[in-house]
Design an enzyme around this catalytic site. Structure first.
Site, PDB file in Angstrom:
ATOM      1  N   HIS A   1      -3.320 -12.912 -46.072  1.00  0.00           N
ATOM      2  CA  HIS A   1      -3.087 -13.821 -47.508  1.00  0.00           C
ATOM      3  C   HIS A   1      -3.650 -13.164 -48.432  1.00  0.00           C
ATOM      4  O   HIS A   1      -3.834 -14.227 -49.450  1.00  0.00           O
ATOM      5  CB  HIS A   1      -3.376 -15.818 -46.611  1.00  0.00           C
TER       6      HIS A   1
ATOM      7  N   CYS B   1      -4.709  -9.997 -68.857  1.00  0.00           N
ATOM      8  CA  CYS B   1      -4.941  -8.727 -68.762  1.00  0.00           C
ATOM      9  C   CYS B   1      -4.651  -7.613 -69.469  1.00  0.00           C
ATOM     10  O   CYS B   1      -4.550  -8.205 -71.143  1.00  0.00           O
ATOM     11  CB  CYS B   1      -3.787  -8.150 -67.715  1.00  0.00           C
TER      12      CYS B   1
ATOM     13  N   GLY C   1     -10.067 -20.976 -35.542  1.00  0.00           N
ATOM     14  CA  GLY C   1     -10.645 -21.199 -36.604  1.00  0.00           C
ATOM     15  C   GLY C   1      -9.377 -21.311 -37.367  1.00  0.00           C
ATOM     16  O   GLY C   1      -9.163 -21.447 -38.372  1.00  0.00           O
ATOM     17  N   THR C   2      -7.932 -21.147 -36.318  1.00  0.00           N
ATOM     18  CA  THR C   2      -6.850 -21.751 -37.579  1.00  0.00           C
ATOM     19  C   THR C   2      -6.410 -23.532 -36.850  1.00  0.00           C
ATOM     20  O   THR C   2      -6.066 -23.135 -35.845  1.00  0.00           O
ATOM     21  CB  THR C   2      -5.256 -20.195 -37.275  1.00  0.00           C
ATOM     22  N   SER C   3      -5.899 -23.467 -37.578  1.00  0.00           N
ATOM     23  CA  SER C   3      -5.185 -24.962 -37.537  1.00  0.00           C
ATOM     24  C   SER C   3      -3.836 -24.632 -36.613  1.00  0.00           C
ATOM     25  O   SER C   3      -2.754 -24.994 -36.632  1.00  0.00           O
ATOM     26  CB  SER C   3      -4.981 -26.038 -39.157  1.00  0.00           C
TER      27      SER C   3
ATOM     28  N   PRO D   1     -12.994 -26.161 -32.263  1.00  0.00           N
ATOM     29  CA  PRO D   1     -14.217 -27.658 -32.168  1.00  0.00           C
ATOM     30  C   PRO D   1     -12.998 -28.764 -32.147  1.00  0.00           C
ATOM     31  O   PRO D   1     -13.224 -29.158 -30.902  1.00  0.00           O
ATOM     32  CB  PRO D   1     -14.878 -27.962 -33.622  1.00  0.00           C
TER      33      PRO D   1
HETATM   34  P1  NAD Z   1      -6.435 -23.227 -41.423  1.00  0.00           P
HETATM   35  O1  NAD Z   1      -5.774 -23.838 -40.942  1.00  0.00           O
HETATM   36  O2  NAD Z   1      -6.841 -22.142 -40.723  1.00  0.00           O
HETATM   37  O3  NAD Z   1      -7.938 -25.150 -40.636  1.00  0.00           O
HETATM   38  C1  NAD Z   1      -8.801 -24.711 -40.055  1.00  0.00           C
HETATM   39  C2  NAD Z   1      -9.639 -24.772 -38.840  1.00  0.00           C
HETATM   40  O4  NAD Z   1     -10.056 -24.797 -38.703  1.00  0.00           O
HETATM   41  C3  NAD Z   1      -8.763 -26.099 -37.895  1.00  0.00           C
HETATM   42  O5  NAD Z   1      -8.249 -25.964 -37.027  1.00  0.00           O
HETATM   43  C4  NAD Z   1     -10.736 -26.205 -37.783  1.00  0.00           C
HETATM   44  O6  NAD Z   1     -10.094 -27.077 -36.339  1.00  0.00           O
HETATM   45  C5  NAD Z   1     -10.752 -25.020 -37.364  1.00  0.00           C
HETATM   46  N1  NAD Z   1     -12.391 -25.419 -38.159  1.00  0.00           N
HETATM   47  C6  NAD Z   1     -13.477 -25.899 -38.252  1.00  0.00           C
HETATM   48  N2  NAD Z   1     -14.548 -26.043 -38.524  1.00  0.00           N
HETATM   49  C7  NAD Z   1     -14.839 -24.500 -37.693  1.00  0.00           C
HETATM   50  C8  NAD Z   1     -15.858 -23.625 -36.696  1.00  0.00           C
HETATM   51  N3  NAD Z   1     -17.114 -23.658 -37.369  1.00  0.00           N
HETATM   52  N4  NAD Z   1     -15.356 -22.854 -35.680  1.00  0.00           N
HETATM   53  C9  NAD Z   1     -14.305 -22.653 -35.164  1.00  0.00           C
HETATM   54  N5  NAD Z   1     -12.841 -23.976 -35.907  1.00  0.00           N
HETATM   55  C10 NAD Z   1     -13.188 -24.279 -36.781  1.00  0.00           C
HETATM   56  O7  NAD Z   1      -6.694 -23.235 -42.174  1.00  0.00           O
HETATM   57  P2  NAD Z   1      -6.484 -24.243 -43.704  1.00  0.00           P
HETATM   58  O8  NAD Z   1      -7.978 -24.179 -44.144  1.00  0.00           O
HETATM   59  O9  NAD Z   1      -6.288 -24.989 -43.915  1.00  0.00           O
HETATM   60  O10 NAD Z   1      -5.913 -23.271 -45.154  1.00  0.00           O
HETATM   61  C11 NAD Z   1      -4.922 -22.348 -44.799  1.00  0.00           C
HETATM   62  C12 NAD Z   1      -4.761 -21.542 -45.437  1.00  0.00           C
HETATM   63  O11 NAD Z   1      -6.261 -21.887 -47.020  1.00  0.00           O
HETATM   64  C13 NAD Z   1      -5.658 -19.807 -45.158  1.00  0.00           C
HETATM   65  O12 NAD Z   1      -5.083 -19.312 -44.431  1.00  0.00           O
HETATM   66  C14 NAD Z   1      -6.211 -19.401 -46.358  1.00  0.00           C
HETATM   67  O13 NAD Z   1      -4.924 -18.461 -46.753  1.00  0.00           O
HETATM   68  C15 NAD Z   1      -6.310 -20.639 -47.056  1.00  0.00           C
HETATM   69  N6  NAD Z   1      -8.025 -20.595 -47.277  1.00  0.00           N
HETATM   70  C16 NAD Z   1      -8.859 -19.678 -47.193  1.00  0.00           C
HETATM   71  C17 NAD Z   1      -9.971 -19.816 -46.958  1.00  0.00           C
HETATM   72  C18 NAD Z   1     -10.907 -19.426 -46.777  1.00  0.00           C
HETATM   73  O14 NAD Z   1     -10.424 -17.163 -47.253  1.00  0.00           O
HETATM   74  N7  NAD Z   1     -12.005 -18.914 -46.652  1.00  0.00           N
HETATM   75  C19 NAD Z   1     -10.571 -21.090 -46.881  1.00  0.00           C
HETATM   76  C20 NAD Z   1      -9.614 -22.842 -47.410  1.00  0.00           C
HETATM   77  C21 NAD Z   1      -8.009 -21.560 -47.205  1.00  0.00           C
END
Ligand code: NAD
Length: 239
Positions: free
Chosen positions: A119, A148, A187-189, A214
């Protein structure tokens, strides 16, 4: 299907491993996920701001959100989850691939390299007019939106909802998923496609799928092992 970490730890030894990370791995570094309880910013849903339509409609508002996020990430540190993945790679670099959906750069700050970034990268900017791309790590950014050299408006070089994934990164991710023996989904939904489809690809190709989260996810039904809990606690136990 909740499991202990020990059989997973053993399965990682000498296996071809893919770690597939989502926003949850950075949650313990205090970087908010989109879908968690913290997933609101000034009453806007970040998911609604992460689109080309939102950017064209109100570039300053979208940039204010990303500038805020850059500040949060700048102040954050990689956590034991990021560091555990770095250690897995250090032990067997030729058999380990890290694929991330994250844009925060925390894997690299933890010492991981050759990260497949599906991403994009929040610290890279791209011109909406001439296509110039370059790194800019200033926090905060001025002016907003940043401009730019050609006078065009810069955008973050990340993949917004509805946009194509970078072809090279996607091919690397598919190759790794198809040849994985163990596929760690961390850590991905597992609802943001096409990235989430990598779990099915790996499963169909015979990989043992491990979920670290979790909360339940739609990918749990494919898993050989489900490790319920925060990545920062579970991943170090897999070393
Ligand atoms: P996501 O769809 O990957 O969802 C977050 C997941 O993390 C959930 O399933 C939740 O249960 C889980 N989670 C929460 N705390 C956790 C922990 N301590 N350990 C393990 N799992 C845990 O992510 P999103 O927030 O829906 O984001 C979608 C997209 O947005 C990402 O693919 C990314 O491109 C972007 N995004 C990136 C970041 C970043 O770079 N840190 C942050 C937010 C969103």
């Amino acid at each position: 299907m909740e499991s202990s970490t020990e059989p997973v730890r053993r399965s990682l030894k000498s296996a071809r491993v893919v770690a597939f990370a989502g926003a949850g791995i950075s949650a313990e570094s205090n970087v908010p996920t989109f879908r968690g309880a913290d997933g609101l910013w000034r009453n806007y849903r970040p998911e609604a701001l992460a689109t080309a339509e939102a950017f064209h409609g109100d570039p300053r508002l979208v940039w204010e959100w990303y500038d805020w996020l850059r500040g949060v990430i700048h102040a954050a540190q990689p956590n034991p989850g990021h560091l555990a993945l770095t250690e897995l790679q250090r032990r067997a670099p030729e058999k380990f691939t890290l694929i991330t959906q994250n844009i925060d750069g925390l894997h690299e700050r933890a010492g991981s390299h050759d990260v497949v970034k599906l991403h994009g990268d929040l610290w890279l900017l791209r011109c909406t007019q001439c296509g110039w791309e370059g790194r800019d790590e200033r926090v905060p950014l001025t002016p907003l939106p940043p401009l730019c050299h050609c006078g065009g408006m810069l955008r973050p070089a990340i993949v917004w909802f509805g946009e194509m994934l970078p072809v090279d990164e996607w091919e690397r991710a598919m190759d790794a998923a198809q040849s994985a023996e163990v596929f760690l989904s961390i850590g991905t939904s597992a609802v943001v496609y096409p990235a989430a489809g990598l779990v099915q690809v790996a499963h169909r190709a015979g990989a043992k799928v491990v979920i670290v989260n979790p909360d339940p996810t739609p990918a749990d039904e494919l898993a050989a092992w489900v490790l319920r809990g925060p990545a920062g606690e579970i991943l170090p136990r897999l070393l």
